[in-house]
Write an enzyme that holds these catalytic residues in place. Sequence first.
Site, PDB file in Angstrom:
ATOM      1  N   ALA A  51      13.190   2.509   3.912  1.00  0.00           N
ATOM      2  CA  ALA A  51      13.332   1.211   5.098  1.00  0.00           C
ATOM      3  C   ALA A  51      12.202   0.427   4.218  1.00  0.00           C
ATOM      4  O   ALA A  51      11.295   0.901   3.829  1.00  0.00           O
ATOM      5  CB  ALA A  51      13.249   1.610   6.326  1.00  0.00           C
TER       6      ALA A  51
ATOM      7  N   GLY B 183      15.155   6.353   4.617  1.00  0.00           N
ATOM      8  CA  GLY B 183      16.335   5.449   4.729  1.00  0.00           C
ATOM      9  C   GLY B 183      17.195   5.737   3.168  1.00  0.00           C
ATOM     10  O   GLY B 183      18.348   5.630   3.064  1.00  0.00           O
TER      11      GLY B 183
ATOM     12  N   GLU C 110       9.333  10.011   6.977  1.00  0.00           N
ATOM     13  CA  GLU C 110       8.888   9.280   8.016  1.00  0.00           C
ATOM     14  C   GLU C 110       7.859   9.690   9.017  1.00  0.00           C
ATOM     15  O   GLU C 110       7.226   8.966   9.634  1.00  0.00           O
ATOM     16  CB  GLU C 110      10.391   9.003   8.905  1.00  0.00           C
ATOM     17  CG  GLU C 110      11.277   8.084   8.167  1.00  0.00           C
ATOM     18  CD  GLU C 110      12.297   8.549   7.436  1.00  0.00           C
ATOM     19  OE1 GLU C 110      11.964   9.821   7.109  1.00  0.00           O
ATOM     20  OE2 GLU C 110      13.225   8.001   7.105  1.00  0.00           O
TER      21      GLU C 110
HETATM   22  N1  CAA Z   1       8.607  -0.518   2.336  1.00  0.00           N
HETATM   23  C1  CAA Z   1       7.936  -1.163   1.816  1.00  0.00           C
HETATM   24  N2  CAA Z   1       6.812  -1.361   0.864  1.00  0.00           N
HETATM   25  C2  CAA Z   1       6.640  -0.209   0.384  1.00  0.00           C
HETATM   26  C3  CAA Z   1       7.608   0.794   0.662  1.00  0.00           C
HETATM   27  C4  CAA Z   1       8.486   0.778   1.816  1.00  0.00           C
HETATM   28  N3  CAA Z   1       9.228   1.896   2.257  1.00  0.00           N
HETATM   29  N4  CAA Z   1       7.169   1.854  -0.153  1.00  0.00           N
HETATM   30  C5  CAA Z   1       6.287   1.520  -1.040  1.00  0.00           C
HETATM   31  N5  CAA Z   1       5.924  -0.072  -0.915  1.00  0.00           N
HETATM   32  C6  CAA Z   1       5.172  -0.928  -1.452  1.00  0.00           C
HETATM   33  C7  CAA Z   1       3.631  -0.251  -1.137  1.00  0.00           C
HETATM   34  O1  CAA Z   1       2.989  -0.970  -0.204  1.00  0.00           O
HETATM   35  C8  CAA Z   1       3.170  -0.711  -2.524  1.00  0.00           C
HETATM   36  O2  CAA Z   1       2.811  -2.302  -2.413  1.00  0.00           O
HETATM   37  P1  CAA Z   1       1.697  -2.659  -3.152  1.00  0.00           P
HETATM   38  O3  CAA Z   1       1.906  -2.842  -4.525  1.00  0.00           O
HETATM   39  O4  CAA Z   1       1.747  -4.510  -2.641  1.00  0.00           O
HETATM   40  O5  CAA Z   1       0.258  -2.302  -2.703  1.00  0.00           O
HETATM   41  C9  CAA Z   1       4.240  -0.725  -3.738  1.00  0.00           C
HETATM   42  O6  CAA Z   1       5.505  -0.510  -2.875  1.00  0.00           O
HETATM   43  C10 CAA Z   1       4.160   0.375  -4.604  1.00  0.00           C
HETATM   44  O7  CAA Z   1       4.070   1.449  -3.678  1.00  0.00           O
HETATM   45  P2  CAA Z   1       2.869   2.843  -4.210  1.00  0.00           P
HETATM   46  O8  CAA Z   1       1.644   2.085  -4.470  1.00  0.00           O
HETATM   47  O9  CAA Z   1       2.748   3.636  -3.174  1.00  0.00           O
HETATM   48  O10 CAA Z   1       3.617   3.345  -5.440  1.00  0.00           O
HETATM   49  P3  CAA Z   1       3.717   4.809  -5.631  1.00  0.00           P
HETATM   50  O11 CAA Z   1       4.525   4.841  -7.089  1.00  0.00           O
HETATM   51  O12 CAA Z   1       2.637   5.633  -6.016  1.00  0.00           O
HETATM   52  O13 CAA Z   1       4.842   5.604  -4.777  1.00  0.00           O
HETATM   53  C11 CAA Z   1       6.498   5.897  -3.244  1.00  0.00           C
HETATM   54  C12 CAA Z   1       6.013   5.330  -4.668  1.00  0.00           C
HETATM   55  C13 CAA Z   1       6.667   7.343  -3.490  1.00  0.00           C
HETATM   56  C14 CAA Z   1       7.985   5.277  -2.991  1.00  0.00           C
HETATM   57  C15 CAA Z   1       5.627   5.476  -2.221  1.00  0.00           C
HETATM   58  O14 CAA Z   1       5.440   4.143  -2.122  1.00  0.00           O
HETATM   59  C16 CAA Z   1       6.148   6.012  -0.863  1.00  0.00           C
HETATM   60  O15 CAA Z   1       5.848   7.155  -0.280  1.00  0.00           O
HETATM   61  N6  CAA Z   1       6.644   4.917  -0.109  1.00  0.00           N
HETATM   62  C17 CAA Z   1       7.085   5.194   1.373  1.00  0.00           C
HETATM   63  C18 CAA Z   1       8.098   6.065   1.153  1.00  0.00           C
HETATM   64  C19 CAA Z   1       8.919   6.149   2.951  1.00  0.00           C
HETATM   65  O16 CAA Z   1       7.669   6.443   3.456  1.00  0.00           O
HETATM   66  N7  CAA Z   1       9.940   5.962   3.057  1.00  0.00           N
HETATM   67  C20 CAA Z   1      10.389   5.942   4.459  1.00  0.00           C
HETATM   68  C21 CAA Z   1      10.447   4.714   5.069  1.00  0.00           C
HETATM   69  S1  CAA Z   1      10.811   4.768   6.852  1.00  0.00           S
HETATM   70  C22 CAA Z   1      12.414   4.887   6.676  1.00  0.00           C
HETATM   71  O17 CAA Z   1      12.933   4.845   5.634  1.00  0.00           O
HETATM   72  C23 CAA Z   1      12.871   4.853   8.216  1.00  0.00           C
HETATM   73  C24 CAA Z   1      14.344   5.205   8.276  1.00  0.00           C
HETATM   74  O18 CAA Z   1      14.874   6.103   8.823  1.00  0.00           O
HETATM   75  C25 CAA Z   1      15.381   3.977   8.192  1.00  0.00           C
END
Ligand code: CAA
Length: 696
Positions: free
Chosen positions: A62, A101, A124
């Site tokens: 998400a 998500g 999450e």
């Molecule tokens: N939403 C919005 N922005 C996000 C994001 C997300 N889910 N995931 C990453 N970003 C943004 C980061 O804030 C970062 O922004 P900036 O460049 O402005 O700082 C950019 O994307 C790149 O992220 P990383 O620096 O972390 O990049 P990475 O390559 O090192 O890692 C990743 C990539 C593994 C996807 C890592 O970003 C990550 O773990 N993201 C979160 C994943 C997550 O928690 N997903 C679950 C979300 S909650 C959900 O989905 C609820 C549901 O049930 C619907």
Amino acid sequence: MSHSVSYTKDGDIGIITVNNPPVNALSQHVRAGLSESFIAANSDPTVATILICDGRTFIAGADITEFGRPMETPNFLETLLTMENMSKPVIAAIHGTALGGGLETALCCHYRVAVPSARVGLPEVHLGLLPGAGGTQRLPRLIGAQAAVDAIANGVQINAKAAHAAGVIDELVEEGKLLEGAKAFARKIVANGAPLKKVRDMNEKVTGVDPAIFEKARATAMQTRRGFKAPLSCIACVEAACTLPFEEGMARERELFQELHDGMQSAAQRHIFFSERAASKVDDMPKDVKLLDVKTVGVIGAGTMGGGIAMNFANVGIPVFLLETKQEFLDKGLAVVRGNYERTAKKGRLTTEQVEQRMGLITPTLDYADLGSVDMIIEAVFENMPIKKEVFAKLDEIAKPGCILATNTSTLDVDEIAAVTKRPEFVIGTHFFSPANVMQLLEIVRGAKTSFEVLATTLAVAKTIKKIGVVVGVCDGFVGNRMIHQYLAQGQYLLEEGCLPDAVDAPVYDLGFAMGPLTMSDLAGLDVGWRIRQGKGLPASLPAGQRYCEIGDRICEQGRFGQKTGGGFYNYDPSTRSKQTAPEIEKLIVDYSKEKGIKRRKIDSEEVLERLMYALINEGAWILEEGIAQRASDIDVIYVYGYGVPAYLGGPMFYADQIGLDKVYKRVCEFAEQDPASWKPAPLLKKLAEQGATFN
Ligand code: CAA
């Protein structure tokens, strides 16, 4: 179609492509684009639909920036239903990371293919949430309750091979040929007349599950993540998948998701997620800075810190020279490193080959000349300015041009150290936290002359060795230790004014800190600070009007240096290390107050908590004002990753924002009135309080 989702066709296959950099998060326009595209694909005369993503990853979840606000339409659950109810097979084609998500989307496709480098997971829980789009109900139906509890409550990422073995991925396709592989798979299942496999229908509920697995998971979560609500809710949802039909399980998931989403813990954990990423950004860093190559490293000093630092590099395959002044120190240091690796191997987290491979990357040496070819040298010798200067003068002679010279000082002036070299622009501070191979925080101390190349490269090195790097400025103690100094001092003053050790420690422990200030001092070793104070000639040399409590010194004079000697503020059981009240120390404290003519009073836990927390916050405000930290959220990251503050509090500055800075400032002023020697209200705190503003 939305600008971030496109629908194209390749013959009889429909292809829906998401393109929402950087991580293809499910922002409103992506959800809208997916809904429209799937509706379009359903009415097309194609035989199957592939869902694939452009850029570096499949949908990573998400859009976290949308949390905390009402969800805009389309509702994600409805989008997923549109996909799941398609009348022809839908295949998710996964590369990068299908997280949260993103994986929930893939679980609503009828089939999943992935390249071998892909990873999937439901992380999450790290954001104080649970998978709120059916993940807790679908994943257990696919991989069973135990595996689902492990994956969801711990938020672990699973590599494609393991996901394939577990049945999450139906087929692995060749790296770099995801779309071709997905198309071939689609044609194969269509030719075979394979059914539209809906994960939700795989089991009415997950049956035959021993309820004890949930009890065990809860007990572990409460022990390892004390105070965190999300792991328990994750477990409850998987349990619901085993006891309730799908729709009722979904309702339970929604209810618990909403509770977490609306709560403070998740807001704090989301704050830490973004703060962690912001911390690696340096406001005045030019965009075109070129990184230096760091392929080999030297570490000076094979003590606890030096050995731990060397392990960080060996762990990621970077060769390290570990330098000492005497063979016996080298032998001892290497034995400790080996012991650490072997303990990890015993727990099954490393193979014997990996232990040997890592040890093989650490080359012991007594000769500075061996460091002449390395790209970065980290000094971790005794915390003493003349010794550090001597080391840096020597490094200046032997290090190759372009080598980064880093000091692991925790308090000393990096500029003074840099000044003994002819290349201060290559000197930087890298303050690791003990144990250096475990703690995630790295304070990166930017000297007055440190170049952008060196700063940017050190931030990149931090990421390589899996640390969270936070850039700080030069001052006594930098950010973390300068603030903790005020906090620990309040801990001592509370003792002389009326508290006994447990009354000082309990309120912050109950708030969620890993331990209170006195237990922390016992763990770190009371002798460290004592020797520094002795070196400064304290208390005799104390400037007039400053406050000083000698209780810590008196305890050290008894040879009690904390946990390592079996006693400090508390006593410790020699075999279990469990903490017990020390009646002899309680007497020492009461006698000390009497000797100093301090009338002991009853201090309630609210005052204890306020004095400890506000001491941190007020010093944090000074640090911000002086530009030692770039932003309040950097301070929060330092405290969460370096000082055992739980992410669900969001760090001290976020905590202050929740209390209200007007309230914090008012109390700080009251404390300053009672004790002007130890409280100096920060002008920034005053300003923000008056503006009704926040730190973050
Ligand atoms: N939403 C919005 N922005 C996000 C994001 C997300 N889910 N995931 C990453 N970003 C943004 C980061 O804030 C970062 O922004 P900036 O460049 O402005 O700082 C950019 O994307 C790149 O992220 P990383 O620096 O972390 O990049 P990475 O390559 O090192 O890692 C990743 C990539 C593994 C996807 C890592 O970003 C990550 O773990 N993201 C979160 C994943 C997550 O928690 N997903 C679950 C979300 S909650 C959900 O989905 C609820 C549901 O049930 C619907």
